[in-house]
Design a protein around this motif. Structure first.
Motif, mmCIF file in Angstrom:
data_model
loop_
_atom_site.group_PDB
_atom_site.id
_atom_site.type_symbol
_atom_site.label_atom_id
_atom_site.label_comp_id
_atom_site.label_asym_id
_atom_site.label_seq_id
_atom_site.Cartn_x
_atom_site.Cartn_y
_atom_site.Cartn_z
ATOM 1 N N MET A 191 5.259 -13.512 0.045
ATOM 2 C CA MET A 191 3.947 -13.077 -0.433
ATOM 3 C C MET A 191 3.834 -11.564 -0.362
ATOM 4 O O MET A 191 4.166 -10.948 0.666
ATOM 5 C CB MET A 191 2.834 -13.720 0.392
ATOM 6 C CG MET A 191 1.460 -13.543 -0.222
ATOM 7 S SD MET A 191 0.229 -14.608 0.572
ATOM 8 C CE MET A 191 -0.992 -14.720 -0.735
ATOM 9 N N PHE A 192 3.331 -10.970 -1.455
ATOM 10 C CA PHE A 192 3.228 -9.521 -1.566
ATOM 11 C C PHE A 192 1.797 -9.164 -1.949
ATOM 12 O O PHE A 192 1.268 -9.658 -2.941
ATOM 13 C CB PHE A 192 4.230 -8.995 -2.593
ATOM 14 C CG PHE A 192 5.648 -9.268 -2.213
ATOM 15 C CD1 PHE A 192 6.380 -8.335 -1.498
ATOM 16 C CD2 PHE A 192 6.240 -10.484 -2.531
ATOM 17 C CE1 PHE A 192 7.687 -8.601 -1.109
ATOM 18 C CE2 PHE A 192 7.552 -10.761 -2.150
ATOM 19 C CZ PHE A 192 8.267 -9.809 -1.429
ATOM 20 N N ASP A 193 1.179 -8.311 -1.138
ATOM 21 C CA ASP A 193 -0.237 -7.994 -1.299
ATOM 22 C C ASP A 193 -0.423 -6.552 -1.759
ATOM 23 O O ASP A 193 0.210 -5.630 -1.244
ATOM 24 C CB ASP A 193 -0.968 -8.199 0.035
ATOM 25 C CG ASP A 193 -2.434 -7.866 -0.070
ATOM 26 O OD1 ASP A 193 -3.181 -8.668 -0.670
ATOM 27 O OD2 ASP A 193 -2.840 -6.787 0.421
ATOM 28 N N THR A 194 -1.336 -6.361 -2.713
ATOM 29 C CA THR A 194 -1.637 -5.030 -3.214
ATOM 30 C C THR A 194 -3.113 -4.987 -3.597
ATOM 31 O O THR A 194 -3.893 -5.852 -3.221
ATOM 32 C CB THR A 194 -0.716 -4.674 -4.394
ATOM 33 O OG1 THR A 194 -0.975 -3.338 -4.828
ATOM 34 C CG2 THR A 194 -0.889 -5.634 -5.555
ATOM 35 N N SER B 278 -3.351 3.694 -4.861
ATOM 36 C CA SER B 278 -2.727 4.702 -5.720
ATOM 37 C C SER B 278 -3.165 4.556 -7.174
ATOM 38 O O SER B 278 -2.375 4.724 -8.107
ATOM 39 C CB SER B 278 -1.198 4.655 -5.612
ATOM 40 O OG SER B 278 -0.769 5.026 -4.325
ATOM 41 N N SER B 279 -4.438 4.198 -7.368
ATOM 42 C CA SER B 279 -5.040 4.108 -8.711
ATOM 43 C C SER B 279 -4.240 3.211 -9.648
ATOM 44 O O SER B 279 -4.039 3.531 -10.827
ATOM 45 C CB SER B 279 -5.180 5.510 -9.314
ATOM 46 O OG SER B 279 -5.992 6.336 -8.502
ATOM 47 N N GLY B 280 -3.784 2.086 -9.138
ATOM 48 C CA GLY B 280 -3.044 1.129 -9.946
ATOM 49 C C GLY B 280 -1.539 1.275 -9.874
ATOM 50 O O GLY B 280 -0.807 0.364 -10.292
ATOM 51 N N ALA B 281 -1.046 2.390 -9.340
ATOM 52 C CA ALA B 281 0.402 2.613 -9.296
ATOM 53 C C ALA B 281 1.092 1.624 -8.374
ATOM 54 O O ALA B 281 2.245 1.233 -8.617
ATOM 55 C CB ALA B 281 0.708 4.045 -8.854
ATOM 56 N N SER B 282 0.418 1.183 -7.305
ATOM 57 C CA SER B 282 1.023 0.203 -6.407
ATOM 58 C C SER B 282 1.306 -1.103 -7.152
ATOM 59 O O SER B 282 2.390 -1.682 -7.004
ATOM 60 C CB SER B 282 0.106 -0.061 -5.213
ATOM 61 O OG SER B 282 0.594 -1.111 -4.409
ATOM 62 N N GLU B 283 0.349 -1.565 -7.936
ATOM 63 C CA GLU B 283 0.569 -2.787 -8.711
ATOM 64 C C GLU B 283 1.709 -2.603 -9.703
ATOM 65 O O GLU B 283 2.534 -3.511 -9.893
ATOM 66 C CB GLU B 283 -0.721 -3.180 -9.448
ATOM 67 C CG GLU B 283 -1.813 -3.692 -8.537
ATOM 68 C CD GLU B 283 -3.085 -4.079 -9.275
ATOM 69 O OE1 GLU B 283 -3.780 -5.007 -8.821
ATOM 70 O OE2 GLU B 283 -3.378 -3.443 -10.322
ATOM 71 N N GLY C 134 0.795 -1.214 0.000
ATOM 72 C CA GLY C 134 0.000 0.000 0.000
ATOM 73 C C GLY C 134 0.828 1.265 0.000
ATOM 74 O O GLY C 134 0.340 2.340 -0.370
ATOM 75 N N THR C 135 2.093 1.168 0.410
ATOM 76 C CA THR C 135 2.983 2.345 0.413
ATOM 77 C C THR C 135 3.636 2.578 -0.942
ATOM 78 O O THR C 135 4.332 3.580 -1.123
ATOM 79 C CB THR C 135 4.090 2.164 1.460
ATOM 80 O OG1 THR C 135 4.798 0.951 1.199
ATOM 81 C CG2 THR C 135 3.513 2.102 2.861
ATOM 82 N N PHE C 136 3.420 1.670 -1.893
ATOM 83 C CA PHE C 136 4.041 1.805 -3.212
ATOM 84 C C PHE C 136 3.205 2.748 -4.087
ATOM 85 O O PHE C 136 1.977 2.641 -4.118
ATOM 86 C CB PHE C 136 4.139 0.453 -3.912
ATOM 87 C CG PHE C 136 5.140 -0.505 -3.316
ATOM 88 C CD1 PHE C 136 5.842 -0.192 -2.170
ATOM 89 C CD2 PHE C 136 5.382 -1.738 -3.915
ATOM 90 C CE1 PHE C 136 6.761 -1.076 -1.617
ATOM 91 C CE2 PHE C 136 6.295 -2.627 -3.382
ATOM 92 C CZ PHE C 136 6.987 -2.298 -2.228
ATOM 93 N N GLY C 137 3.854 3.642 -4.778
ATOM 94 C CA GLY C 137 3.162 4.515 -5.720
ATOM 95 C C GLY C 137 2.879 5.892 -5.174
ATOM 96 O O GLY C 137 3.262 6.900 -5.765
ATOM 97 N N LEU D 71 1.895 -13.482 -5.517
ATOM 98 C CA LEU D 71 1.270 -12.181 -5.699
ATOM 99 C C LEU D 71 -0.197 -12.245 -5.296
ATOM 100 O O LEU D 71 -0.950 -13.112 -5.738
ATOM 101 C CB LEU D 71 1.371 -11.730 -7.158
ATOM 102 C CG LEU D 71 2.761 -11.323 -7.646
ATOM 103 C CD1 LEU D 71 2.710 -10.942 -9.124
ATOM 104 C CD2 LEU D 71 3.310 -10.162 -6.818
ATOM 105 N N SER D 72 -0.589 -11.306 -4.456
ATOM 106 C CA SER D 72 -1.971 -11.186 -3.985
ATOM 107 C C SER D 72 -2.467 -9.788 -4.331
ATOM 108 O O SER D 72 -1.795 -8.796 -4.026
ATOM 109 C CB SER D 72 -2.021 -11.413 -2.469
ATOM 110 O OG SER D 72 -3.247 -10.972 -1.928
ATOM 111 N N THR D 73 -3.614 -9.700 -4.978
ATOM 112 C CA THR D 73 -4.197 -8.391 -5.248
ATOM 113 C C THR D 73 -5.697 -8.454 -5.044
ATOM 114 O O THR D 73 -6.278 -9.523 -4.845
ATOM 115 C CB THR D 73 -3.831 -7.888 -6.658
ATOM 116 O OG1 THR D 73 -4.132 -6.486 -6.755
ATOM 117 C CG2 THR D 73 -4.583 -8.647 -7.741
#
Length: 359
Positions: free
Chosen positions: A55-58, A63-68, A21-24, A84-86
């Motif tokens: 495991m990485f969750d997003t 961030s409107s897709g920027a985290s992914e 969640g902190t990405f982007g 990968l978890s989204t």
């Protein structure tokens, strides 16, 4: 790192997962969470993999897709090392097709997530919220097709009420569709509502908990103290209204107990709070976040050691609340308890499934 079965599925997940969640860093909420770019994210992924966090969750809404997108760049060249978890379902725009879990929306959301993550499949795809306007049969049928197409491996939900999850599981059984194996939930020492309805449901139906905001929306970092204002740099100045409320007296009673246990164990307040969660029934993985390397390494320090039964009991007592109806008769009256023994008190250390492994 300990690995646990995700609910009743065959998927093993690390006891700690990393939340991106902190990405982007776009928008008022997620910009306050963090602004990690691809270079910084790659370093955080390095540290996670070194510690056994695979495991990485997003989510698409982060961030409107920027985290992914940032997560996809950070794992490039090592997709086979990670899970990968989204999530999808929350609004991504103002149009009628920009929210919810209809067939068209789920197919488009999955394709968009695959593109942003730079992968051909998602290990765990979760519905971010219950969509009351779409029949559960349509949702399950669409996810079944996505699994058959190889685009999704396992499915789950997030933030569902007990009846919503049970309705979906019953429909899956009736129609022969894949059952949800995960429920991503809010759970912490200052937010134990999960225990009353959703935890017994998860235990009975084989749905594992993926815990989000395990530090109570940033309240259990050790920086909040009785009689002191919020630290100047606390993100709670901008994000407190987004999260569940916590009365000051409830918060500081828990913080006092955490301080005592932290002093006894030589650990930090966040490490103790995370270690408490790792002992709870149905918890498959606790999702930790971090805006920098130091914060990440601190959170990783929650594994590799154990709280004593007495320390757990003290934390339980400091954070406990009276059971709401219809649960309180089963907790307080012998006749009710004989018919349906409460999940608590439970055998300490029983949270780890029999299939757990160490690495």
């Amino acid at each position: 790192m300990e690995y646990r079965q995700l609910g009743a599925s065959g998927l093993k997940v690390p006891a700690l997962s990393f939340g991106a969640g902190t990405f982007g860093g776009q928008g008022p909420l997620f910009g306050a969470w963090g602004t990690t770019d691809a270079r910084q994210a790659r370093r955080l992924v390095d540290i996670c993999l070194e510690a056994g966090i695979t495991m990485f969750d997003t989510a698409d809404v982060y961030s409107s897709g920027a985290s992914e997108e940032v997560l996809g760049a950070a794992i490039k060249g090592r997709r086979d090392q990670v899970l990968l978890s989204t999530k999808a379902g929350l609004p991504m725009g103002d149009g009628p097709g920009d929210a919810g879990t209809s067939r068209s929306r789920l197919i488009r959301a999955t394709e968009d997530a695959l593109r942003r993550l730079g992968t051909d499949h998602i290990d765990l795809f979760q519905l971010h919220a219950y969509d009351a306007s779409t029949p559960v049969e349509e949702v399950l049928g669409t996810l079944d097709q996505l699994v058959r197409d190889g685009k999704i491996r396992y499915t789950g939900v997030s933030n569902f009420a007990g009846w919503q999850l049970m309705k979906s599981l019953a429909a899956a059984d009736r129609l022969g569709y894949p059952r949800y194996t995960a429920h991503q939930v809010y759970y912490s020492l200052v937010g134990r509502d999960y225990e009353w309805e959703l935890m017994p449901l998860g235990q009975d139906q084989g749905v594992g908990a993926m815990v989000w905001s395990p530090l109570g929306w940033g309240r259990l970092t050790g920086k909040l103290r009785r009689g002191r204002p919020l630290p100047a740099g606390s993100r709670l100045h901008r994000t407190a209204d987004y999260g569940p409320p916590v009365a000051d007296e409830d918060l500081f009673r828990v913080v006092d107990a955490l301080d005592e246990v932290a002093a006894e164990t030589g650990r930090t307040v966040p490490q103790v709070a995370l270690a408490w969660l790792l002992r709870r029934p149905t918890v498959a993985s606790v999702i930790i976040g971090a805006r920098d390397e130091e914060q990440l390494r601190q959170n990783i320090g929650a594994v590799g050691w154990e709280l004593t039964d007495e320390q757990v009991a003290r934390l339980d007592a400091a954070s406990g609340k009276p059971a709401p109806y219809p649960h309180f008769p089963y907790e307080r009256q012998e006749g009710f308890a004989r018919l349906s023994p409460p999940l608590f008190p439970y055998r300490p250390g029983a949270a780890a499934d029999a299939g757990s492994a160490e690495a």
